[in-house]
Design a protein around this motif. Structure first.
Motif, PDB file in Angstrom:
ATOM      1  N   ILE A 113      11.514  -6.042  -8.959  1.00 52.84           N
ATOM      2  CA  ILE A 113      11.455  -7.028  -7.869  1.00 52.84           C
ATOM      3  C   ILE A 113      11.935  -6.404  -6.565  1.00 52.84           C
ATOM      4  N   THR A 114      12.995  -5.585  -6.634  1.00 49.82           N
ATOM      5  CA  THR A 114      13.478  -4.901  -5.432  1.00 49.82           C
ATOM      6  C   THR A 114      12.384  -4.004  -4.865  1.00 49.82           C
ATOM      7  N   GLY A 115      11.712  -3.255  -5.728  1.00 47.56           N
ATOM      8  CA  GLY A 115      10.618  -2.387  -5.284  1.00 47.56           C
ATOM      9  C   GLY A 115       9.479  -3.171  -4.654  1.00 47.56           C
ATOM     10  N   LEU A 116       9.116  -4.284  -5.278  1.00 50.33           N
ATOM     11  CA  LEU A 116       8.058  -5.132  -4.710  1.00 50.33           C
ATOM     12  C   LEU A 116       8.446  -5.651  -3.329  1.00 50.33           C
ATOM     13  N   LEU A 117       9.692  -6.085  -3.198  1.00 51.47           N
ATOM     14  CA  LEU A 117      10.158  -6.575  -1.896  1.00 51.47           C
ATOM     15  C   LEU A 117      10.114  -5.468  -0.843  1.00 51.47           C
ATOM     16  N   LEU A 118      10.527  -4.260  -1.226  1.00 50.87           N
ATOM     17  CA  LEU A 118      10.505  -3.143  -0.276  1.00 50.87           C
ATOM     18  C   LEU A 118       9.089  -2.778   0.140  1.00 50.87           C
ATOM     19  N   VAL A 119       8.178  -2.725  -0.824  1.00 48.02           N
ATOM     20  CA  VAL A 119       6.785  -2.392  -0.507  1.00 48.02           C
ATOM     21  C   VAL A 119       6.173  -3.471   0.387  1.00 48.02           C
ATOM     22  N   LEU A 120       6.403  -4.728   0.035  1.00 52.14           N
ATOM     23  CA  LEU A 120       5.866  -5.818   0.849  1.00 52.14           C
ATOM     24  C   LEU A 120       6.458  -5.805   2.259  1.00 52.14           C
ATOM     25  N   SER A 121       7.732  -5.483   2.364  1.00 52.57           N
ATOM     26  CA  SER A 121       8.370  -5.373   3.671  1.00 52.57           C
ATOM     27  C   SER A 121       7.702  -4.293   4.523  1.00 52.57           C
ATOM     28  N   LEU A 122       7.447  -3.156   3.919  1.00 51.99           N
ATOM     29  CA  LEU A 122       6.794  -2.060   4.641  1.00 51.99           C
ATOM     30  C   LEU A 122       5.378  -2.438   5.054  1.00 51.99           C
ATOM     31  N   VAL A 123       4.627  -3.055   4.141  1.00 57.26           N
ATOM     32  CA  VAL A 123       3.247  -3.452   4.453  1.00 57.26           C
ATOM     33  C   VAL A 123       3.218  -4.479   5.581  1.00 57.26           C
TER      34      VAL A 123
END
Length: 123
Positions: free
Chosen positions: A60-70
């Motif tokens: 979930i942390t990784g998904l949040l980070l990727v979505l934040s970057l996108v």
């Protein structure tokens, strides 16, 4: 690889300043969304160590980070495309960013629901 675009000021003519300011406010709203996603990732990674299985928290942390970057990078692309369209008196382009954020948020919500379920009933 990427064709360079001419500087924004050299494209078309200046639109009504209200439209430029509205475009800027939309850009800043997307940036706030990206920062909120980043804050959620940091909070999940650093503040909630004993909530549910660690691999789920990491995902979930990784998904949040990727979505934040996108979202953050997409905000600039969206702003630039809209500003150029207004300067050239073209219709505003369609944008995939709202669909991306909704899809990403839905995935994160489902993953968070699984995490909560595992934290409460998986012990």
């Amino acid at each position: 690889m990427f064709a360079s675009k001419p500087p924004l000021r050299s494209v078309g003519s200046d639109p009504d300043y209200r439209f430029t300011l509205a475009n800027e406010r939309t850009f800043l709203a997307w940036l706030r969304t990206g920062l909120a996603l980043l804050a959620g990732a940091v909070a999940l990674a650093s503040l909630v160590h004993d909530f549910g299985p660690r691999p789920f928290r990491i995902v979930i942390t990784g998904l949040l980070l990727v979505l934040s970057l996108v979202v953050t990078a997409g905000a600039y692309v969206r702003w630039d495309r809209a500003e150029r369209a207004m300067r050239e008196k073209r219709p505003l382009p369609t944008d995939p960013l709202p669909r991306i954020i909704v899809s990403g948020a839905a995935i994160i919500i489902v993953a968070a629901a699984v995490l909560v379920y595992l934290a409460e009933f998986g012990r």
